[in-house]
Design a protein around this motif. Structure first.
Motif, PDB file in Angstrom:
ATOM      1  N   TYR A   1       0.820  -1.218   0.000  1.00  7.81           N
ATOM      2  CA  TYR A   1       0.000   0.000   0.000  1.00  7.81           C
ATOM      3  C   TYR A   1       0.850   1.262   0.000  1.00  7.81           C
ATOM      4  CZ  TYR A   1      -4.133  -2.818   0.907  1.00  7.81           C
ATOM      5  OH  TYR A   1      -5.150  -3.720   0.791  1.00  7.81           O
ATOM      6  N   LEU A   2       1.987   1.219   0.677  1.00  8.54           N
ATOM      7  CA  LEU A   2       2.752   2.444   0.884  1.00  8.54           C
ATOM      8  C   LEU A   2       3.897   2.620  -0.103  1.00  8.54           C
ATOM      9  CD1 LEU A   2       2.936   2.521   4.777  1.00  8.54           C
ATOM     10  CD2 LEU A   2       1.391   3.770   3.274  1.00  8.54           C
ATOM     11  N   GLU A   3       4.373   1.496  -0.655  1.00  8.15           N
ATOM     12  CA  GLU A   3       5.485   1.567  -1.608  1.00  8.15           C
ATOM     13  C   GLU A   3       6.643   2.408  -1.084  1.00  8.15           C
ATOM     14  OE1 GLU A   3       4.001   2.585  -5.470  1.00  8.15           O
ATOM     15  OE2 GLU A   3       3.615   0.467  -5.811  1.00  8.15           O
TER      16      GLU A   3
ATOM     17  N   THR B   1      -5.499   5.709   3.938  1.00  8.94           N
ATOM     18  CA  THR B   1      -4.586   4.615   3.608  1.00  8.94           C
ATOM     19  C   THR B   1      -4.603   3.563   4.713  1.00  8.94           C
ATOM     20  OG1 THR B   1      -3.219   6.191   2.421  1.00  8.94           O
ATOM     21  CG2 THR B   1      -2.219   4.070   2.902  1.00  8.94           C
TER      22      THR B   1
ATOM     23  N   ARG C   1       1.120   3.888  -5.852  1.00 10.15           N
ATOM     24  CA  ARG C   1       0.395   4.144  -4.610  1.00 10.15           C
ATOM     25  C   ARG C   1      -0.793   5.082  -4.842  1.00 10.15           C
ATOM     26  NH1 ARG C   1       2.894   6.930   0.872  1.00 10.15           N
ATOM     27  NH2 ARG C   1       0.883   7.241   1.862  1.00 10.15           N
TER      28      ARG C   1
ATOM     29  N   ARG D   1      -4.129   3.912  -6.540  1.00 15.63           N
ATOM     30  CA  ARG D   1      -5.179   3.282  -5.723  1.00 15.63           C
ATOM     31  C   ARG D   1      -6.323   4.241  -5.445  1.00 15.63           C
ATOM     32  NH1 ARG D   1      -3.669  -1.381  -3.425  1.00 15.63           N
ATOM     33  NH2 ARG D   1      -5.318  -1.227  -1.904  1.00 15.63           N
ATOM     34  N   MET D   2      -6.013   5.541  -5.477  1.00 14.70           N
ATOM     35  CA  MET D   2      -7.071   6.517  -5.186  1.00 14.70           C
ATOM     36  C   MET D   2      -7.615   7.186  -6.444  1.00 14.70           C
ATOM     37  SD  MET D   2      -4.764   9.251  -3.066  1.00 14.70           S
ATOM     38  CE  MET D   2      -3.594   8.241  -2.166  1.00 14.70           C
TER      39      MET D   2
ATOM     40  N   PRO E   1     -11.710   2.510   1.038  1.00 12.46           N
ATOM     41  CA  PRO E   1     -11.970   3.899   1.434  1.00 12.46           C
ATOM     42  C   PRO E   1     -11.703   4.876   0.289  1.00 12.46           C
ATOM     43  CG  PRO E   1      -9.969   3.063   2.471  1.00 12.46           C
ATOM     44  CD  PRO E   1     -10.624   1.895   1.812  1.00 12.46           C
ATOM     45  N   TYR E   2     -10.987   4.410  -0.713  1.00 10.52           N
ATOM     46  CA  TYR E   2     -10.711   5.279  -1.862  1.00 10.52           C
ATOM     47  C   TYR E   2     -11.783   5.186  -2.943  1.00 10.52           C
ATOM     48  CZ  TYR E   2      -6.070   6.045   0.004  1.00 10.52           C
ATOM     49  OH  TYR E   2      -5.028   6.406   0.797  1.00 10.52           O
TER      50      TYR E   2
END
Lengths: 79, 420
Positions: A15-17, A39, B70, B73-74, B137-138
């Motif tokens: 998720y954070l990369e 996030t 990253r 994703r949003m 949540p996104y």
């Protein structure tokens, strides 16, 4: 390091990369790793799916500060 | 009145993402329509579309070149396209604010027709299969149309008007027109404006198939499917991508030595008040939109040398637009103007159409080359006496050009650009 830690690390990193070496048990998810509240919720869904946990309650999520907190929670609730 | 010029263009299209290469393909009569590869089309009557170039092809679109994994994703795909085209336009313009005041005088207005359809589709499947807990949540911020403007504003620190337009297939034109007005009225000095769309997915293609709006007779010859005004046309071909321009107040652009593509001089709007998907038989909504744009530009319709038509390749809509154009231009004007539909080359980019077509119109003014209408083999009766630039591009120096966009709900927009 435990197997759970390594799996948590992998999920969080997906998720954070960020540099994976930065993810340590004591790392704070928001302050050290830079996850905002959205996030963090996204990561929670990933953890639920990966560890087959029905639903991590919001009260438990609020208590999660570090990676170790996640590992502890998972080890306690894993089904 | 403050004057407004185009100082940057950014395009994400079936012809690639490099301005010069896209324009070359367009005026060389190439087609960007191919078989759909994003999903299995077996059960869909339409199997073709104008997808972006993929993989190693020159001009291929790679999301990660613009938005980190990253951040993807949003963002739904339409948003990634919009953010990418905005970045390309901003870089092309060379505009880089350096003071608080400049940041506050720079705004964003990028629209879309449908928005995050792919994410809505995928989330609905997840919801059905796994329950509401698995919704990201996104999900909501990745599908909202105004989040292109939001993301661009956050990325570049632009603190001026942050707005978006949703008017189906006229979104891109309305966004540019509205942004033009904001600069004219001194709400901003620079606006990033246009449209984006990514609806080549199961619900998008299936939905337009259900409306019987898509071409279905040319699945075996995709490049022939988009054929505005041709007797064999049987529907539009969906394209995807984004078209964004940087609009700038004229003195502001001149003072920083920016290069100018064209000036925006007129903007017209109207409503059909008729039907959700069909225009009225006499095309009075389209005509009034063009008339308003000419009045706004303070020119006579006969002064317009080129019209980039809405021309989607649908049986009814094409005919009605020509009727409206003839009535707008008058007998003499209709003899002298050239009209073409670039949807014959790249398909119909829905909410992005007005953005890419404003860019094509600006390029026609700047280069003196009019892009062709492909596949116009047997023109409809309505075409008689009109120059529809069939098959091959045409050199013609023009001073004023008009771009039309019409959307479901009976909404019409016309922009008039001027050579600088």
């Amino acid at each position: 390091m435990s197997d759970v830690f390594n799996r948590v690390k992998e999920i969080v990193n997906s998720y954070l990369e960020i540099d994976a070496d930065k993810i340590k048990p004591e790392s704070k998810i928001a302050d050290d790793l830079g996850a905002d509240s959205l996030t963090t919720m996204d990561i929670v869904i990933g953890l639920e799916t990966e560890f087959n946990i029905e639903e991590i309650p919001d009260e438990a999520i609020q208590k999660i500060v570090t990676i170790q907190d996640i590992v502890d929670f998972v080890e306690e609730h894993q089904s | 009145m403050r004057r407004v010029v185009i100082t940057g263009i950014g395009i994400v299209s079936p012809f690639g993402i490099k301005n010069d290469a896209v324009w070359d393909k367009l005026i060389n009569g190439q087609s960007g329509i191919k078989n759909i590869t994003y999903f299995d089309t077996e059960k869909y009557p339409c199997k073709i579309a104008g997808q972006l170039l993929q993989g190693e092809e020159d001009g291929a679109f790679h999301a990660e070149d613009f938005v980190s994994k990253r951040d993807q994703r949003m963002m739904d795909t339409f948003m990634v396209y919009g953010v990418a085209a905005s970045q390309l336009a901003i870089e092309d313009s060379g505009w880089a604010p350096s003071s608080d005041h400049q940041y506050e005088r720079t705004g964003v207005m990028v629209g879309s027709g449908i928005g995050g359809l792919q994410s809505i589709e995928e989330t609905a499947i997840d919801l059905y299969e796994k329950g509401p807990r698995r919704i990201s949540p996104y999900f909501i911020p990745s599908t909202l149309i105004n989040l292109i403007s939001g993301q661009v504003s956050i990325k570049y620190g632009y603190k001026g008007p942050n707005h978006a337009v949703v008017t189906a297939c006229s979104s891109g034109s309305h966004a540019i027109g509205d942004a033009f007005r904001l600069i004219q009225r001194n709400d901003a000095d620079v606006m990033v404006a246009g449209g984006a769309e990514a609806a080549i997915c199961r619900t998008g293609i299936g939905g337009f198939c259900a409306l019987r709006a898509l071409a279905t007779k040319f699945n075996d010859a995709p490049e022939k499917a988009s054929r505005p005004w041709d007797k064999d046309r049987d529907g539009f071909v969906m394209g995807e991508g984004a078209g964004v321009v940087v609009l700038e107040e004229y003195e502001h652009a001149k003072n920083r030595g920016a290069s100018i593509y064209a000036e925006v001089v007129g903007y017209g709007m109207s409503g059909d008040a008729h039907h959700i998907t069909s225009p009225p038989e006499d095309g009075n909504g389209a005509r009034r939109s063009m008339e308003d744009a000419a009045r706004d530009a303070k020119i006579n319709p006969e002064q317009i040398g080129y019209i980039n038509a809405h021309g989607t390749s649908t049986p009814v809509g094409d005919q009605i637009e020509l009727r409206a154009i003839k009535s707008f231009l008058g007998e003499q004007g209709a003899k002298e103007a050239s009209i073409s539909s670039t949807k014959s080359s790249v398909g119909h980019l829905l909410g992005a159409a007005g953005g890419v077509e404003a860019i094509f119109t600006a390029m026609a003014l700047k280069t003196g080359v009019l892009p062709p209408t492909l596949n116009l083999d047997n023109p409809d009766e309505e075409c008689q006496g009109l120059d529809l630039v069939p098959h091959t591009a045409k050199e013609k120096s023009i001073e004023y050009a008009l771009s039309n966009s019409f959307g479901f709900g009976g909404t019409n927009a016309s922009l008039i650009l001027k050579r600088v």
